[in-house]
Design an enzyme around this catalytic site. Sequence first.
Site, PDB file in Angstrom:
ATOM      1  N   CYS A 115       4.690  21.105 -14.531  1.00  0.00           N
ATOM      2  CA  CYS A 115       5.047  20.543 -15.830  1.00  0.00           C
ATOM      3  C   CYS A 115       5.667  21.650 -16.682  1.00  0.00           C
ATOM      4  O   CYS A 115       5.497  22.849 -16.402  1.00  0.00           O
ATOM      5  CB  CYS A 115       3.758  20.056 -16.482  1.00  0.00           C
ATOM      6  N   GLN A 140       0.848  -1.200   0.000  1.00  0.00           N
ATOM      7  CA  GLN A 140       0.000   0.000   0.000  1.00  0.00           C
ATOM      8  C   GLN A 140       0.874   1.236   0.000  1.00  0.00           C
ATOM      9  O   GLN A 140       0.374   2.351  -0.071  1.00  0.00           O
ATOM     10  CB  GLN A 140      -0.884   0.005   1.252  1.00  0.00           C
ATOM     11  N   ASN A 141       2.179   1.032   0.115  1.00  0.00           N
ATOM     12  CA  ASN A 141       3.084   2.175   0.228  1.00  0.00           C
ATOM     13  C   ASN A 141       3.408   2.763  -1.140  1.00  0.00           C
ATOM     14  O   ASN A 141       3.369   2.076  -2.158  1.00  0.00           O
ATOM     15  CB  ASN A 141       4.372   1.756   0.941  1.00  0.00           C
ATOM     16  N   HIS A 166      -1.477   1.243  -4.190  1.00  0.00           N
ATOM     17  CA  HIS A 166      -1.888   2.653  -4.084  1.00  0.00           C
ATOM     18  C   HIS A 166      -0.987   3.569  -4.908  1.00  0.00           C
ATOM     19  O   HIS A 166      -0.880   4.762  -4.614  1.00  0.00           O
ATOM     20  CB  HIS A 166      -1.910   3.100  -2.616  1.00  0.00           C
ATOM     21  N   CYS A 198      -1.813  18.294 -19.102  1.00  0.00           N
ATOM     22  CA  CYS A 198      -1.501  17.606 -20.364  1.00  0.00           C
ATOM     23  C   CYS A 198      -1.178  16.123 -20.166  1.00  0.00           C
ATOM     24  O   CYS A 198      -0.873  15.422 -21.124  1.00  0.00           O
ATOM     25  CB  CYS A 198      -0.342  18.302 -21.078  1.00  0.00           C
ATOM     26  N   ALA A 201       8.859  -4.230  12.668  1.00  0.00           N
ATOM     27  CA  ALA A 201       8.954  -5.059  11.464  1.00  0.00           C
ATOM     28  C   ALA A 201      10.403  -5.442  11.150  1.00  0.00           C
ATOM     29  O   ALA A 201      10.686  -6.593  10.793  1.00  0.00           O
ATOM     30  CB  ALA A 201       8.328  -4.323  10.287  1.00  0.00           C
ATOM     31  N   THR A 228       0.502  -3.029   8.530  1.00  0.00           N
ATOM     32  CA  THR A 228      -0.693  -2.339   8.048  1.00  0.00           C
ATOM     33  C   THR A 228      -1.780  -2.378   9.103  1.00  0.00           C
ATOM     34  O   THR A 228      -1.983  -3.395   9.763  1.00  0.00           O
ATOM     35  CB  THR A 228      -1.217  -2.902   6.706  1.00  0.00           C
ATOM     36  N   SER A 229      -2.480  -1.245   9.268  1.00  0.00           N
ATOM     37  CA  SER A 229      -3.550  -1.168  10.255  1.00  0.00           C
ATOM     38  C   SER A 229      -4.785  -1.898   9.745  1.00  0.00           C
ATOM     39  O   SER A 229      -5.728  -2.113  10.492  1.00  0.00           O
ATOM     40  CB  SER A 229      -3.886   0.294  10.545  1.00  0.00           C
TER      41      SER A 229
END
Length: 250
Positions: free
Chosen positions: A151, A104-105, A122, A133, A235, A191-192
């Site tokens: 840009c 998810q990071n 994600h 553009c 972790a 992860t929660s």
Amino acid sequence: MMTDALVKKAARDLCASRNVAALTGAGISVESGIPPFRGKGGVWEKFDPMEYAHIDAFMRNPEKVWKVFLKELNEVVQKASPNAAHMGLSRLEALGFLKTVITQNVDGLHQAAGNTDVIEFHGTFARHRCLECSRTYPAAELNFSRIPPRCECGGILRPECVFFGEMIPPHLLWRSEQIASTCDILLVVGTSAIVQPAATLPVIAKHSGAKVIEINAEPTALTDSVSTYCILGKAGEIMSGIIRELEASM
Ligand code: NAD
Ligand code: ZN
């Protein structure tokens, strides 16, 4: 069971499988200096997520969202490097156990650690896209000293991440569900398990017969109802312990 015993158990379980997948969240990158969204020191203690990380808020006022929220997260992400937990997952792939990391990071640290099949559920901060553009730029080519970054056409850039209120790219969702429903073991790290639909992946794995091994600093919504067992701790330390046990037993 005590942490040491659970680490040994995880090493034994992993050793018996060649079909392991991992689901990771912001917690795995905390030891790399990137704050998580929830919990102690989380970004949400300072910001309201729906105000800043929602696509409607961004489109309404991209300059403000860049200045108040994205600037800081982007800065830490761009200078972070993998920690022992990322390296552990990379080693687990090199040893032939781990096939895919679903993350998810948005920090790119699994690829930096050497994992070769990473699903960025994600999206990523490694590329940015023009709101006018649609031209995309690698983050490395951009100068973030001017916020919002722009840009060449003058349009404001956005990171190629999935904001709240945006869809997960369907092919990534489909593949992640396939993996969750066919792996033997799903390692769920940092992860929660609150953000959907990612939080459903461990449930799919469990109901498809996989072991769900959770590693988190604290119990989560999964711990009692979904996880086969949960190893509480940092972790990096837990993953290093598991790899040490695994290599000693091979
Ligand atoms: P979260 O912020 O909701 O939860 C983080 C979890 O990690 C918590 O359960 C916490 O207990 C745990 N944790 C904290 N430190 C830990 C450590 N050292 N070791 C193990 N666990 C630890 O994160 P989430 O579940 O990933 O969901 C939030 C969303 O935020 C995700 O969609 C993600 O894209 C995004 N996000 C990404 C980053 C990043 O790319 N590094 C950073 C912040 C938020
Ligand atoms: Zn442009």
